[in-house]
Structures are given as C-alpha cells and as structure tokens.
Design an enzyme around this catalytic site. Structure first.
Site, PDB file in Angstrom:
ATOM      1  N   GLU A 136      19.109   5.792  29.278  1.00  0.00           N
ATOM      2  CA  GLU A 136      19.457   5.158  30.203  1.00  0.00           C
ATOM      3  C   GLU A 136      20.101   3.776  30.071  1.00  0.00           C
ATOM      4  OE1 GLU A 136      16.418   6.803  32.921  1.00  0.00           O
ATOM      5  OE2 GLU A 136      17.022   8.479  32.749  1.00  0.00           O
ATOM      6  N   ILE A 142       9.956   1.037  36.613  1.00  0.00           N
ATOM      7  CA  ILE A 142      10.113   1.647  37.871  1.00  0.00           C
ATOM      8  C   ILE A 142       9.537   3.126  38.276  1.00  0.00           C
ATOM      9  CG2 ILE A 142      12.437   1.950  37.906  1.00  0.00           C
ATOM     10  CD1 ILE A 142      12.212   0.237  40.880  1.00  0.00           C
ATOM     11  N   HIS A 190      15.436  -2.034  24.639  1.00  0.00           N
ATOM     12  CA  HIS A 190      13.724  -2.080  25.026  1.00  0.00           C
ATOM     13  C   HIS A 190      13.308  -1.137  24.544  1.00  0.00           C
ATOM     14  CE1 HIS A 190      16.746   1.044  27.287  1.00  0.00           C
ATOM     15  NE2 HIS A 190      15.468   1.528  27.975  1.00  0.00           N
TER      16      HIS A 190
HETATM   17  P1  AMP Z   1      15.632   4.753  28.102  1.00  0.00           P
HETATM   18  O1  AMP Z   1      15.385   6.130  28.843  1.00  0.00           O
HETATM   19  O2  AMP Z   1      15.156   4.140  27.195  1.00  0.00           O
HETATM   20  O3  AMP Z   1      17.019   3.955  28.659  1.00  0.00           O
HETATM   21  O4  AMP Z   1      14.747   3.781  29.914  1.00  0.00           O
HETATM   22  C1  AMP Z   1      14.834   3.400  30.576  1.00  0.00           C
HETATM   23  C2  AMP Z   1      14.212   2.913  32.066  1.00  0.00           C
HETATM   24  O5  AMP Z   1      14.302   1.836  32.727  1.00  0.00           O
HETATM   25  C3  AMP Z   1      12.951   3.883  32.678  1.00  0.00           C
HETATM   26  O6  AMP Z   1      11.579   4.315  32.033  1.00  0.00           O
HETATM   27  C4  AMP Z   1      13.344   3.412  34.163  1.00  0.00           C
HETATM   28  O7  AMP Z   1      12.399   4.039  34.246  1.00  0.00           O
HETATM   29  C5  AMP Z   1      13.159   2.010  33.887  1.00  0.00           C
HETATM   30  N1  AMP Z   1      14.121   1.403  34.697  1.00  0.00           N
HETATM   31  C6  AMP Z   1      15.492   1.710  35.466  1.00  0.00           C
HETATM   32  N2  AMP Z   1      15.260   0.485  36.200  1.00  0.00           N
HETATM   33  C7  AMP Z   1      14.517  -0.226  35.915  1.00  0.00           C
HETATM   34  C8  AMP Z   1      14.459  -1.591  36.671  1.00  0.00           C
HETATM   35  N3  AMP Z   1      15.104  -1.863  37.858  1.00  0.00           N
HETATM   36  N4  AMP Z   1      12.936  -2.253  37.310  1.00  0.00           N
HETATM   37  C9  AMP Z   1      11.981  -1.511  36.497  1.00  0.00           C
HETATM   38  N5  AMP Z   1      12.342  -0.420  35.159  1.00  0.00           N
HETATM   39  C10 AMP Z   1      13.298  -0.119  35.152  1.00  0.00           C
END
Ligand code: AMP
Length: 115
Positions: free
Chosen positions: A96, A32, A101
């Site tokens: 986060e 996102i 992922h």
């Molecule tokens: P991390 O910091 O490795 O946990 O990455 C989490 C990622 O999830 C971040 O790059 C966010 O931008 C992404 N993210 C969070 N919520 C969503 C969502 N609803 N759809 C797509 N990506 C998301």
C-alpha cells in the site's frame, strides 16, 4: 525521482509517529493499524519504492534492517517467543505504501504463513 510517501514525512519528523528507533540508515515506528500486539515498520531512510527498485548500493541499508529488527525484537521482549518479518512488493502482495518497509510482527502465536 520516485514520489515521496507519508513515510518520508515520518522520517523527517514532519508528521507524528511512534518512532521506536532511528539512525542514519533506517527508521522504525509502530504501525498505525497493528495486526499483532507488536507491529513495527522498519524502513530505509532512503526512498526506495519497491523491492524491484533495490540496487547493490542499497545493500548496507537493507542489511541493517535485519540488525535493527533483531535489536527491536529484543527490546520488545519477543526475541525468544518469536516474530515474523514481512516485506510486500506490489499489488498481489498488497503493498500500500510505496517506500519499502519491513513489518515486524509478534507478541502472539502468529500461525503458519505457508501451509
Ligand atoms: P503494506 O501493505 O506492506 O504497504 O503496509 C503498509 C503499512 O503501513 C500498513 O500496515 C499500514 O497500517 C501502515 N501505515 C500507513 N500509514 C501509516 C502511518 N502514518 N503510520 C504508521 N503506519 C502506517
């Protein structure tokens, strides 16, 4: 039981996401908040909060993340130019969302991660 995140809802199609690939083991969708022209998250359908929670029974799904990453990179036309795969674990890495992922980043020169 680990606590579900927004990613479980994306897997089940309960909230919108730009899903680029899905099968029995994994789901891939556009981040996102993209950090590169191509920024796709590839996740196991099974909820595993962090890499620390991985067990041998997850090997098939987690190995499959790489197979799907290579397939998506080709479909996105960045397999030859190159791309980066990143998985963050816990706070020093900036994790986060506590559903593991793989970030697939590409479409521009990404620079060196480690100098
Ligand atoms: P991390 O910091 O490795 O946990 O990455 C989490 C990622 O999830 C971040 O790059 C966010 O931008 C992404 N993210 C969070 N919520 C969503 C969502 N609803 N759809 C797509 N990506 C998301």
């Amino acid at each position: 039981m680990p606590k579900e995140t927004i990613f479980s809802k994306i897997i089940r199609g309960e909230i919108p996401a730009d899903i680029v690939y899905q099968d029995d083991l994994v789901t891939a969708f556009r981040d996102i908040s993209p950090q590169a022209p191509t920024h796709i998250l590839i996740i196991p359908n099974k909820l595993i909060p962090t890499i620390n929670d991985v067990t041998p029974s997850d090997e098939q799904a987690l190995g499959h993340l790489f197979v799907v990453a290579a397939k998506i990179a080709k479909l996105q036309g960045i397999d030859q130019s190159g791309y980066r795969l990143i998985m963050n674990c816990n706070k020093d890495a900036g994790q986060e969302v506590f559903h593991i992922h793989m970030h697939l980043l590409g479409g521009k020169h990404l620079g060196k991660l480690v100098h």
